[in-house]
Design a protein around this motif. Structure first.
Motif, PDB file in Angstrom:
ATOM      1  N   TYR A 108     -20.843  67.511 -40.613  1.00 23.87           N
ATOM      2  CA  TYR A 108     -20.277  66.354 -39.921  1.00 23.87           C
ATOM      3  C   TYR A 108     -18.865  66.063 -40.441  1.00 23.87           C
ATOM      4  CZ  TYR A 108     -25.043  65.392 -38.341  1.00 23.87           C
ATOM      5  OH  TYR A 108     -26.286  65.475 -37.766  1.00 23.87           O
ATOM      6  N   ILE A 150     -15.378  66.106 -38.165  1.00 20.44           N
ATOM      7  CA  ILE A 150     -14.470  64.956 -38.091  1.00 20.44           C
ATOM      8  C   ILE A 150     -13.058  65.364 -38.484  1.00 20.44           C
ATOM      9  CG2 ILE A 150     -13.963  62.723 -39.133  1.00 20.44           C
ATOM     10  CD1 ILE A 150     -16.978  62.259 -39.302  1.00 20.44           C
ATOM     11  N   THR A 158     -16.708  66.907 -31.607  1.00 24.17           N
ATOM     12  CA  THR A 158     -16.862  65.481 -31.900  1.00 24.17           C
ATOM     13  C   THR A 158     -17.689  64.769 -30.836  1.00 24.17           C
ATOM     14  OG1 THR A 158     -14.717  65.099 -30.812  1.00 24.17           O
ATOM     15  CG2 THR A 158     -14.725  65.324 -33.214  1.00 24.17           C
ATOM     16  N   THR A 201     -21.104  58.548 -35.517  1.00 27.96           N
ATOM     17  CA  THR A 201     -20.058  57.929 -34.707  1.00 27.96           C
ATOM     18  C   THR A 201     -20.081  56.408 -34.799  1.00 27.96           C
ATOM     19  OG1 THR A 201     -21.533  57.994 -32.785  1.00 27.96           O
ATOM     20  CG2 THR A 201     -20.030  59.852 -33.096  1.00 27.96           C
ATOM     21  N   SER A 202     -21.199  55.810 -35.193  1.00 25.97           N
ATOM     22  CA  SER A 202     -21.276  54.360 -35.248  1.00 25.97           C
ATOM     23  C   SER A 202     -20.604  53.774 -36.476  1.00 25.97           C
ATOM     24  CB  SER A 202     -22.750  53.916 -35.227  1.00 25.97           C
ATOM     25  OG  SER A 202     -23.444  54.441 -36.347  1.00 25.97           O
ATOM     26  N   ASP A 261     -13.330  51.028 -35.895  1.00 25.23           N
ATOM     27  CA  ASP A 261     -13.313  52.084 -34.896  1.00 25.23           C
ATOM     28  C   ASP A 261     -12.154  51.887 -33.937  1.00 25.23           C
ATOM     29  OD1 ASP A 261     -14.635  54.413 -33.644  1.00 25.23           O
ATOM     30  OD2 ASP A 261     -14.892  53.019 -31.977  1.00 25.23           O
TER      31      ASP A 261
END
Length: 625
Positions: A499, A503, A511, A519-520, A602
């Protein structure tokens, strides 16, 4: 070499016209002493012809004898004209080769053959300099023509291998980073970076600047501490989002220079026996700076240099591979045409690392064998063996990972024939039925390496083997069913380093396939997805969070790496101290604040700046609406 370059300007002002004028003006004065001067030069320099001795007679009488000899040697060299700089650079390269030969290291041939006596992850210093690769493409004069005079003026610059300091950088002074030797086991040395007290204070200020979500605060911190590594890494990502690639690359190089200046005296970049533990937050900046630097090198068109940096990262922790550069090293090997290195790595590591279970190695290794089979300078036996291995391995790859074929052909703008499109083995069901972790690996490989498969010869070779695989599927070969069982049992979930690699690579195809738990949570450029078993050497002092989104007077004591991947780490652990009856309420508040902060970070990570900050807009609020 510095002494050589410093002596060159002393002879450059003497042009041919000036030497001719000096010869005419001093001919009469030197006529009586000509024989004596010729005798002295013959004794000092050996055999000379008559023309060279006459030129020596015409040198100014004010210069002493050693100076006269040095002048003659320079005159003899410069007689070749404007090719002096190119010859000097070639001499330097040949000198480096001789030095490596004396150390018992065999050289790499043009065919890419690496001697068995050299370790697999051996790193060559000269291959860490992208200018050496660019010189092979464009020539030394085109690469270094305008840089040599400026380099002579930087007498205080420390010589480094990873990057060359620039005139535009602030003058370096000790930053408070040091490297210590932790342990030595079985010939392997384990090192770690350490932050002194003054650097820890700067690190705390940096974490405060990150929490403020204002890049201007990081800029102000860098003005006071121009070589703070994490600030350089984070600001580099900001510049890259603003599409200022040159500044982003410059900041990464400055971070590498700062870290290299802190190396331990026995830390070696080339031996392959020096280790750094990624679980320590102080060491992560070196891994990340190397990775980001090699990505810039690959985009710059220096795949051979990028491959050398990739080998360096892998040698720092080959067992754990925290940045999972194994997913990248095959692509760089093919780009740099280091086919023999890739095949050797597959042969030596397959038994204990199962490289064939990674889609990138399963497809890239047979492609490397195919390229080796096209090299006419090899013997017929080697060519036939390479062709056989390429065909056998590509068929195994297609059977094990059938979901790679159709996206690969789509990226190459190739329409398969009717037999392939109508067969269910390579159809849409192959992509839908594969586990999510495998989908990430295949998407990453196709998005990264599809350009290497566009060669018509490669496509013809691939088509032949695809039809052979379909014949095996129709014949119900037991290998097909066995591979399907392996796909269902394995690849259920990807490890954290994969992961992290996805990224950092920023491949859209990969991705998009990341799971929700990744992703959260926000990801910061200076430490994406920190290890769950981090080794914390120092912690931030307890303080009160005054941000309006946080409850007033809520204490927070977090480690130096806790804000490095998740804002939730800022609030974990301290709320539950008030009693068991308030634990549930504190946990609910924790989760709510975490979700809110995750959404805001984010948004910060995906925001596009309209223009860089300027002095005429000190508030800088216009870009954050």
């Amino acid at each position: 070499f510095v002494q050589i370059t410093n002596e060159e300007p002393e002879d450059e002002p003497l042009s041919r016209e000036e030497r001719a004028a000096a010869r005419l003006s001093e001919r009469d004065a030197a006529e009586g002493n000509k024989e004596e001067a010729v005798t002295e030069e013959t004794e000092g320099d050996g055999q000379r012809d008559g023309e060279e001795a006459e030129q020596l007679d015409q040198t100014p009488m004010s210069s002493n004898k050693p100076r006269k000899k040095k002048k003659k040697r320079k005159t003899k060299k410069t007689s070749a004209g404007e090719t002096l700089e190119d010859n000097d650079l070639e001499d330097i390269d040949s000198l480096l080769e001789k030095i490596e030969d004396t150390n018992g290291l065999s050289q790499q041939t043009q065919g890419g053959i690496i001697a068995d006596s050299r370790p697999l992850l051996y790193v060559e210093h000269r291959n860490l300099n992208p200018e050496n690769e660019l010189k092979r493409y464009f020539g030394a004069r085109a690469v270094l023509g305008d840089q040599r005079p400026r380099q002579r003026q930087r007498q205080y610059v420390r010589s480094t291998w990873l990057t060359a300091p620039k005139n535009t950088w602030p003058r370096y002074s000790k930053t408070g980073i040091a490297m210590q030797l932790v342990d030595t086991r079985r010939g392997v040395q384990y090192f770690t970076f350490e932050h002194h007290r003054e650097y820890q204070q700067v690190q705390f200020k940096f974490l405060d600047a990150v929490e403020s979500m204002d890049p201007n605060n990081i800029v102000l911190l860098l003005q006071m501490n121009p070589y703070h590594v994490d600030s350089l890494l984070q600001l580099s990502d900001v510049c890259r989002m603003q599409e200022d690639q040159e500044m982003a690359r410059d900041l990464i190089e400055r971070a590498l220079y700062s870290l290299e200046c802190a190396f331990h005296p026995v830390f070696s970049l080339t031996s392959g026996t020096c280790r750094l533990d990624y679980r320590r937050p102080e060491n992560r900046a070196f891994f990340l700076a190397l990775f980001k630097h090699l990505m810039f090198l690959e985009k710059r068109g220096c795949p051979r240099t990028a491959l050398e940096f990739c080998k360096l990262i892998l040698s720092l922790d080959p067992e754990n591979d925290p940045l999972c550069v194994l997913l990248l090293i095959d692509f760089l090997s093919l780009r740099a045409r280091e086919y023999t290195f890739l095949t050797r790595m597959f042969q030596e590591w397959e038994s204990h690392r199962n490289l064939s279970q990674l889609p990138n190695f399963a497809f890239s290794v047979p492609l490397a064998y195919f390229f080796l089979s096209q090299q006419e300078e090899r013997s017929e036996l080697e060519l036939s063996q390479a062709r056989e291995r390429a065909a056998r391995l590509i068929q195994l790859a297609l059977i094990m990972f059938p979901s790679v074929l159709m996206p690969l052909l789509d990226h190459c703008s190739v329409q398969p024939d009717a037999r392939v499109t109508s067969h269910s083995f390579f159809g849409l069901n192959a992509q839908i039925s594969q586990p999510p972790a495998l989908n990430q690996l295949t998407s990453l490989y196709v998005g990264r390496t599809h350009s290497l498969w566009k060669d018509p010869a490669v496509m013809a070779w691939l088509e032949t083997n695809v039809h052979e695989v379909l014949r095996m599927v129709d014949a119900q070969d037991p290998l097909v069913e066995e591979s399907e069982h392996k796909r269902k049992m394995r690849y259920q979930s990807a490890p954290r380093n994969i992961y992290r690699h996805v990224i950092l690579s920023e491949m859209k195809e990969a991705t998009a396939a990341l799971p929700l738990e990744v992703t959260s949570q926000p990801v910061l450029g200076f430490d994406p997805l920190p290890p769950l078993d981090s080794i914390i050497s120092y912690t931030r002092p307890e303080r009160y969070l005054l941000h309006p989104l946080f409850p007033a007077c809520t204490p927070s004591a977090s480690g130096s790496s806790l804000p490095r991947g998740s804002s939730s780490a800022l609030l974990q652990g301290d709320i539950r101290h008030d009693g068991d009856e308030e634990a549930g309420a504190g946990q609910d508040l924790n989760q709510g604040v975490n979700r809110l902060m995750a959404a805001m970070r984010d948004m910060l990570a995906n925001i596009q700046f309209q223009e860089p900050p300027r002095d005429d807009n000190p508030e800088g609020d216009g870009d954050w609406d």
